[in-house]
Design a protein around this motif. Sequence first.
Motif, short mmCIF file in Angstrom:
data_model
loop_
_atom_site.label_atom_id
_atom_site.label_comp_id
_atom_site.label_asym_id
_atom_site.label_seq_id
_atom_site.Cartn_x
_atom_site.Cartn_y
_atom_site.Cartn_z
N TYR A 251 -6.95 -9.05 89.54
CA TYR A 251 -6.31 -7.86 88.76
C TYR A 251 -6.74 -8.44 87.76
CZ TYR A 251 -4.39 -8.79 84.07
OH TYR A 251 -3.84 -8.27 82.97
N PRO A 255 -7.56 -3.60 87.68
CA PRO A 255 -6.31 -3.63 87.13
C PRO A 255 -5.50 -2.60 86.44
CG PRO A 255 -8.33 -3.56 85.17
CD PRO A 255 -8.92 -3.81 86.12
N GLU A 287 2.08 -11.22 80.19
CA GLU A 287 0.58 -10.30 80.85
C GLU A 287 1.11 -9.06 81.79
OE1 GLU A 287 -3.73 -9.71 80.76
OE2 GLU A 287 -2.48 -10.94 79.48
N ASP A 290 3.40 -6.92 79.33
CA ASP A 290 2.37 -6.85 78.15
C ASP A 290 1.23 -5.15 78.89
OD1 ASP A 290 3.36 -7.69 76.47
OD2 ASP A 290 1.93 -9.42 76.38
N VAL A 291 0.97 -5.46 79.84
CA VAL A 291 0.06 -4.62 80.26
C VAL A 291 0.58 -3.15 81.06
CG1 VAL A 291 -1.98 -4.05 82.59
CG2 VAL A 291 -1.84 -6.03 81.37
N TYR A 292 2.10 -3.30 81.91
CA TYR A 292 2.09 -3.04 83.39
C TYR A 292 3.15 -2.32 82.75
CZ TYR A 292 -1.85 -4.31 86.09
OH TYR A 292 -2.88 -4.53 86.13
#
Length: 314
Positions: A251, A255, A287, A290-292
């Motif tokens: 990851y 990412p 996480e 928030d990221v995906y």
Amino acid sequence: MRSLVTTVMVAAASLVIASPALAQDRSVDGRLTQLEKRMNTVERVVSRTSGPLVQPEITPENGPVAAPGTPATAPIADLEQRMTSVESTLSGFTGRLEVDEHKLQQLEADFAAYKRATDARLKALEDKAAPAPGPDDGTAVDDGPTPTRPGAKPPTGPARPTANDPDRAKAVAAVPKPAGKDAVDKAMYAYNYGYRLWQAKFYPEAEAQLQGFGGKFAGHRLVSRAQNLLGMVYMDDDKPNLAAQVFYENYSKLPDGERAPDSLLNLAKALAVLKKPRTDICRVYSELGDVYGTKLTAAQKAEADKGRAASKCA
């Protein structure tokens, strides 16, 4: 005598009427004191029958008298008061903004510290537990028996392969190898063959096939898939420490890879198997969101929701 009293009373009344603005600016006690003094003056004048007229203690002010209805403060003073109120409100808002910014900086610092600590722990675990990679023919060094996961079927042959185990070698050879264009593309061959070995539960052989995939085929689109698959092999081979490191590195280094969201999901599972603190597991799910966010598939969202519920994440 009566006319004198009348004259004095009228004069006293005129004093009261002539200064309404002055009376409005004083407190109730002040106004009562003024009235008492004026009445004393009237009494002294009425009681005298001879001699010079007693001068009153209170005389009308010489300054101009404000008309009724005049504002209590000048426009400039009113404007200054309103500006003071605005400045006070702005100061409070600025203070709250600074507090929120400080909290955000603390959260970022905490997460950075968590990532550094996780990197250090996983690196230490890798240095202690990483097995020596076997040769490219699929065999691996025998380092003792390995327990199997509950409910998982053990691979054919002994718990760990040995270089002189003909039965296991025959079983591994029975796993079909990629052919056609998959055989021409070395990265595709390594990935597909490792995947088939994993499905056949030959975990050490699958590990040997997939280890170092990123170094051998750097930049290939299958690197993200291969690293995530290697972590899954470690999980099924009861090596959650190594699995957690592989998932996290996949990851953090890739990412945007195809399996980066899956690696975060699998990292949370590995941490749960390792019985890590609930806060660490919940941070991984946070996480992920928030990221995906909207990029997650329906299956990934369902799996994440299930994991959050199991770990009692807020």
